[in-house]
Every structure is written in C-alpha cells, then in structure tokens.
Motif scaffolding. Structure first.
Motif, PDB file in Angstrom:
ATOM      1  N   TRP A  20       0.793  -1.225   0.000  1.00  0.00           N
ATOM      2  CA  TRP A  20       0.000   0.000   0.000  1.00  0.00           C
ATOM      3  C   TRP A  20       0.828   1.278   0.000  1.00  0.00           C
ATOM      4  N   VAL A  22       2.534   4.405  -1.309  1.00  0.00           N
ATOM      5  CA  VAL A  22       2.317   5.255  -2.487  1.00  0.00           C
ATOM      6  C   VAL A  22       3.679   5.543  -3.115  1.00  0.00           C
ATOM      7  N   ALA A  31      -6.714   5.377  -6.086  1.00  0.00           N
ATOM      8  CA  ALA A  31      -6.563   4.988  -4.685  1.00  0.00           C
ATOM      9  C   ALA A  31      -7.448   3.777  -4.414  1.00  0.00           C
ATOM     10  N   TRP A 190      -3.437   7.105   4.536  1.00  0.00           N
ATOM     11  CA  TRP A 190      -4.713   7.514   3.975  1.00  0.00           C
ATOM     12  C   TRP A 190      -5.628   6.295   4.017  1.00  0.00           C
ATOM     13  N   ASN A 192      -8.766   4.701   2.881  1.00  0.00           N
ATOM     14  CA  ASN A 192      -9.618   4.970   1.719  1.00  0.00           C
ATOM     15  C   ASN A 192     -10.888   4.123   1.757  1.00  0.00           C
ATOM     16  N   LEU A 237      -1.467  12.770  -2.458  1.00  0.00           N
ATOM     17  CA  LEU A 237      -0.633  11.574  -2.344  1.00  0.00           C
ATOM     18  C   LEU A 237       0.565  11.650  -3.287  1.00  0.00           C
ATOM     19  N   TRP A 247       3.416   8.006   2.100  1.00  0.00           N
ATOM     20  CA  TRP A 247       2.012   7.714   2.319  1.00  0.00           C
ATOM     21  C   TRP A 247       1.770   6.221   2.121  1.00  0.00           C
ATOM     22  N   CYS A 249      -1.622   4.171   1.315  1.00  0.00           N
ATOM     23  CA  CYS A 249      -3.033   4.312   0.961  1.00  0.00           C
ATOM     24  C   CYS A 249      -3.688   2.942   1.111  1.00  0.00           C
TER      25      CYS A 249
END
Length: 299
Positions: A20, A22, A31, A190, A192, A237, A247, A249
């Motif tokens: 995950w 980024v 995302a 993040w 999502n 991102l 990051w 995500c």
C-alpha cells in the motif's frame, strides 16, 4: 530535494514491506478502496494483536534512548475508521509517550498564523510518538475542495488558489524533510473508504441509538463532494509521498484488515530504527553488594 540528510529514518522506511505504499514518482493513478483480504476477520484481529505486541519493545527503546521521535499522520474521509484504527493500534502501548492530537476546524487564533503553525505545537520530542488525527493536510484537501475557506486565512485578498496548492505541497515536503533530518520517523496513512461502505456506515450511525451521536448532517453534505475529494487526494498523495515521509493508501472497508496493516507497517519501521538502550550506570562490585544488602533488609 536530496534525501541524504534523512538517512537514518529513511533507511528504516525503505525496509517496510507493504503493497500500500504510495510511489514517490507521482505516478499513482487510483486509490484502492475495495479489497478482499484472504485472511478472515478473526485472523486479521490475531495478526493485529501480534503486530501491536511487536511494537511494545521498540516503544521502550524509543523512550529510553531518546534518539528518535515518531510522527504518525492519519487522514481519511468521514466514516473511514480513523478513530477506531488509532484506538485499536495503540491499545496495548504505554500511554506515557504517546500523544494523540485531533485537529478539527481551525480557531480564529490559528487562522491568523500560517497553516503549519497549529500542528507544529504538537510535534513529538525525541522518545515520543505523536499521532495526528487529521493534520495540516486538511489545508490541501478540505480547503482545496472548498477554496472559499481561504478567505478566512488571509487578511486581504486571498491568493490565486491554483498557484497556492503547489506552494503548499512544497511547504509540506520541506517541513517533513526538516523533521526527518532531525530524526523524526514519519509515516502517513490515507484510509480509503469506498462510497458504498461510507453510506452504509452513515446509515448505521443514523439507525443505531448508541452510534447516533456520531451522525452529522454536515458529513452527509460533505460526502456529496466525493469526486472533488478523490481528485484532491490523488494530488496530495502524488505530491507529498516521499522517501522520508511516505504515504500508505490502505483500503478501509474491512476495519480489521486496515488496523492490522497499519500496525504492521509501524512495527516494521520501528524494528528497523537503529535504536539502543542507554549504557547502564557503572557500579563497582562492592557498592552493588552494599546496595543489594540494603534493599534486601527492606523485604
């Protein structure tokens, strides 16, 4: 911007194994929100517990050595599970050096300062964790979706918003690079959530008496701007995921999978930090014997 000065924390980040993360080249195109983990919920809970317990010894090293600080940033849309993730991931940790800050709408005093000011006061000292439940990233998310909020941030005419975002991204990158060179480990998450799962959770809040206090009509209004938020998230991102402050995500529809993934990322980074306990005080054998006898007399 060269990342050479952030070498110690960046090396620890480099060792993290996560699907995950980024990418740092600005090439993320979507995302992920819907993901069906192979592990069953009970298995995810067990793995969360294992990862959480694996953080504990590193937390003690962090506190004792005072070599590094840790900044964990959680961002998400409403009902994505930030509060629950923070609660579950940090449940088993010693609260003595864990400081959680929730940043809501800025006060009039905060609006009179630059957008990084209010979070700077909550940055971690060496030996501590700082957990940000929302952060300065709201200034390139909510404010980008609602540029009218800029009117309250400037004494005169608000700047051209199209030029402003690139300036804010640059300010954030430089801010985080500065922290990394000062031995702050920065991990950003993040969470999502998919539109359908978000709607389901809103309904749960509306229809469940013990959850009704969480329900906000403002959240419903804000969810109608989903397309604008998704666009702002992609810019955020891609513009601010860097080797010294990445990051992650993570799909948020499965709560227990999400929590396990966050805890696992944190424990991997903590394990890779070159920390060590301070050297023990050198006590001569005879003095140690006398102290031991003194203490035994008190038993």
């Amino acid at each position: 911007m060269s990342s050479a000065g952030s070498g110690l924390t960046e090396a620890a980040i480099r060792d993290i194994n996560s699907r995950w993360r980024v990418p740092y080249d600005g090439q993320l195109t979507s995302a992920p929100s819907i993901y069906k983990p192979k592990a069953l919920p009970d298995s995810c809970k067990d793995r969360l517990k294992e990862a959480r317990e694996a953080i504990r010894p590193h937390q003690r090293e962090l506190q004792a050595s005072e070599q590094f600080s840790v900044l964990l940033i959680f961002q998400a849309l409403d009902a994505a599970g930030k509060d629950g993730a923070i609660r579950e991931v940090f449940e088993a940790l010693d609260p003595a050096n864990v400081n959680v800050s929730a940043f809501k709408s800025p006060t009039s005093e905060e609006l009179r300062h630059d957008f990084l000011w209010r979070t700077s006061k909550a940055l971690p000292r060496r030996g501590d964790f700082a957990v940000f439940n929302r952060s300065y990233y709201e200034e390139v998310l909510t404010v980008r979706v609602h540029p009218e909020y800029l009117n309250g941030q400037y004494g005169g005419q608000a700047p051209d918003s199209e030029k402003l975002w690139s300036q804010r991204y640059q300010a954030i990158r430089e801010h985080e690079f500065h922290l990394a060179t000062a031995n702050t480990l920065i991990l950003k998450f993040w969470l999502n959530v998919s539109p359908s799962c978000q709607a389901k959770r809103f309904l749960e809040r509306l229809d469940t008496p013990e959850k009704r206090w969480k329900f906000s009509r403002g959240d419903i209004r804000e969810s109608t701007f989903r397309a604008q938020y998704d666009d702002a998230v992609m810019h955020m991102l891609n513009e601010t995921s860097r080797p010294w402050a990445p990051w992650f995500c993570i799909p948020a529809d499965d709560r227990w999978y999400l929590r396990w993934q966050i805890a696992d990322i944190i424990q991997q980074a903590m394990a890779a930090l070159p920390m060590s306990f301070p050297e023990a005080e050198d006590i001569p054998d005879q003095e140690a014997k006398e102290i031991r006898e003194l203490l035994k007399d008190r038993l």
